[in-house]
Design a protein around this motif. Structure first.
Motif, PDB file in Angstrom:
ATOM      1  N   GLY A 119      57.841 -36.947 -30.239  1.00 38.10           N
ATOM      2  CA  GLY A 119      57.412 -36.901 -28.845  1.00 38.10           C
ATOM      3  C   GLY A 119      58.429 -37.335 -27.803  1.00 38.10           C
ATOM      4  N   LYS A 120      59.626 -37.739 -28.234  1.00 40.48           N
ATOM      5  CA  LYS A 120      60.716 -38.042 -27.300  1.00 40.48           C
ATOM      6  C   LYS A 120      61.902 -37.173 -27.671  1.00 40.48           C
ATOM      7  N   TRP A 121      62.638 -36.746 -26.632  1.00 45.95           N
ATOM      8  CA  TRP A 121      63.827 -35.937 -26.864  1.00 45.95           C
ATOM      9  C   TRP A 121      64.785 -36.744 -27.728  1.00 45.95           C
ATOM     10  N   ALA A 122      65.171 -36.201 -28.881  1.00 47.49           N
ATOM     11  CA  ALA A 122      66.018 -36.909 -29.840  1.00 47.49           C
ATOM     12  C   ALA A 122      67.274 -36.090 -30.119  1.00 47.49           C
ATOM     13  N   VAL A 123      68.408 -36.772 -30.134  1.00 47.99           N
ATOM     14  CA  VAL A 123      69.678 -36.122 -30.436  1.00 47.99           C
ATOM     15  C   VAL A 123      70.378 -36.884 -31.551  1.00 47.99           C
ATOM     16  N   SER A 124      71.121 -36.172 -32.344  1.00 47.56           N
ATOM     17  CA  SER A 124      71.827 -36.775 -33.472  1.00 47.56           C
ATOM     18  C   SER A 124      72.994 -37.612 -32.987  1.00 47.56           C
ATOM     19  N   ILE A 125      73.135 -38.805 -33.588  1.00 53.35           N
ATOM     20  CA  ILE A 125      74.308 -39.630 -33.286  1.00 53.35           C
ATOM     21  C   ILE A 125      75.132 -39.900 -34.540  1.00 53.35           C
ATOM     22  N   GLU A 126      74.572 -39.577 -35.708  1.00 54.01           N
ATOM     23  CA  GLU A 126      75.308 -39.773 -36.968  1.00 54.01           C
ATOM     24  C   GLU A 126      74.654 -38.926 -38.041  1.00 54.01           C
ATOM     25  N   THR A 127      75.480 -38.237 -38.817  1.00 51.85           N
ATOM     26  CA  THR A 127      74.973 -37.465 -39.954  1.00 51.85           C
ATOM     27  C   THR A 127      75.934 -37.599 -41.128  1.00 51.85           C
ATOM     28  N   SER A 128      75.384 -37.389 -42.302  1.00 45.10           N
ATOM     29  CA  SER A 128      76.181 -37.415 -43.521  1.00 45.10           C
ATOM     30  C   SER A 128      75.525 -36.473 -44.516  1.00 45.10           C
ATOM     31  N   ILE A 129      76.335 -35.777 -45.287  1.00 47.99           N
ATOM     32  CA  ILE A 129      75.774 -34.885 -46.296  1.00 47.99           C
ATOM     33  C   ILE A 129      76.570 -35.033 -47.590  1.00 47.99           C
ATOM     34  N   ARG A 130      75.855 -35.022 -48.693  1.00 47.35           N
ATOM     35  CA  ARG A 130      76.470 -35.043 -50.019  1.00 47.35           C
ATOM     36  C   ARG A 130      75.971 -33.825 -50.776  1.00 47.35           C
ATOM     37  N   PHE A 131      76.882 -33.121 -51.400  1.00 48.82           N
ATOM     38  CA  PHE A 131      76.552 -31.911 -52.159  1.00 48.82           C
ATOM     39  C   PHE A 131      76.555 -32.238 -53.648  1.00 48.82           C
ATOM     40  N   PHE A 132      75.534 -31.752 -54.357  1.00 50.09           N
ATOM     41  CA  PHE A 132      75.395 -32.058 -55.773  1.00 50.09           C
ATOM     42  C   PHE A 132      75.489 -30.845 -56.685  1.00 50.09           C
ATOM     43  N   LYS A 133      75.127 -29.677 -56.174  1.00 46.69           N
ATOM     44  CA  LYS A 133      75.081 -28.481 -57.018  1.00 46.69           C
ATOM     45  C   LYS A 133      75.369 -27.267 -56.146  1.00 46.69           C
ATOM     46  N   SER A 134      76.162 -26.348 -56.663  1.00 44.87           N
ATOM     47  CA  SER A 134      76.429 -25.124 -55.902  1.00 44.87           C
ATOM     48  C   SER A 134      75.318 -24.101 -56.157  1.00 44.87           C
ATOM     49  N   VAL A 135      75.206 -23.192 -55.211  1.00 41.23           N
ATOM     50  CA  VAL A 135      74.169 -22.157 -55.250  1.00 41.23           C
ATOM     51  C   VAL A 135      74.796 -20.853 -54.797  1.00 41.23           C
ATOM     52  N   ASP A 136      74.399 -19.745 -55.409  1.00 42.86           N
ATOM     53  CA  ASP A 136      74.939 -18.453 -54.975  1.00 42.86           C
ATOM     54  C   ASP A 136      73.862 -17.421 -54.644  1.00 42.86           C
ATOM     55  N   SER A 137      72.582 -17.780 -54.830  1.00 42.98           N
ATOM     56  CA  SER A 137      71.498 -16.850 -54.529  1.00 42.98           C
ATOM     57  C   SER A 137      70.179 -17.620 -54.447  1.00 42.98           C
ATOM     58  N   GLY A 138      69.120 -16.905 -54.087  1.00 42.70           N
ATOM     59  CA  GLY A 138      67.798 -17.510 -54.049  1.00 42.70           C
ATOM     60  C   GLY A 138      67.434 -18.048 -52.679  1.00 42.70           C
ATOM     61  N   VAL A 139      66.558 -19.036 -52.682  1.00 45.82           N
ATOM     62  CA  VAL A 139      66.064 -19.640 -51.451  1.00 45.82           C
ATOM     63  C   VAL A 139      66.341 -21.137 -51.503  1.00 45.82           C
TER      64      VAL A 139
END
Length: 133
Positions: free
Chosen positions: A66-86
């Motif tokens: 309910g309040k305007w929110a903006v990102s101030i920090e993000t982090s991502i870790r990848f564990f498995k690759s994907v080449d098709s599907g959803v």
């Protein structure tokens, strides 16, 4: 206006094939069908495509409070690759303060295998957002 209608105006997510599935206060789910445009030179989904899915889902969950929110920090870790599907993203709030909200977004494939883990902190502005239920 509903939160779903509000986020349909997100052109980048839309062009990337990200679709919002559901939203509740502090929680959102989205999906992205893997297409050729998502594949990198190694023929697996490019990290930026996965980041876009996770970031969009986080944005919906953060703004659902309910309040305007903006990102101030993000982090991502990848564990498995994907080449098709959803791919599916499930964003859940972990912590809420007056100005800051922290979220975790799990990105999984159709077999519910963890592909990536995205964490983010949103800064909550004073500007209120009003969405119809």
């Amino acid at each position: 206006m509903t939160i779903q209608e509000f986020f349909k105006t997100d052109k980048y997510a839309s062009l990337s094939g990200v679709e919002l599935m559901s939203t509740e206060e502090g929680h959102a789910k989205a999906r992205m069908e893997v297409r050729d445009i998502h594949l990198n030179a190694g023929n697996v989904v490019q990290g930026g495509a996965i980041f876009t899915l996770a970031d969009f889902t986080f944005a919906v969950a953060a703004n659902s409070l309910g309040k305007w929110a903006v990102s101030i920090e993000t982090s991502i870790r990848f564990f498995k690759s994907v080449d098709s599907g959803v791919l599916f993203a499930d964003a859940k709030m972990c912590n809420l303060h007056k100005r800051l909200a922290t979220f975790e977004v799990r990105v999984t494939n159709e077999a519910d295998e963890l592909i990536a883990l995205f964490t983010a902190t949103a800064y909550r502005k004073d500007e209120k957002l009003t969405f119809d239920p």
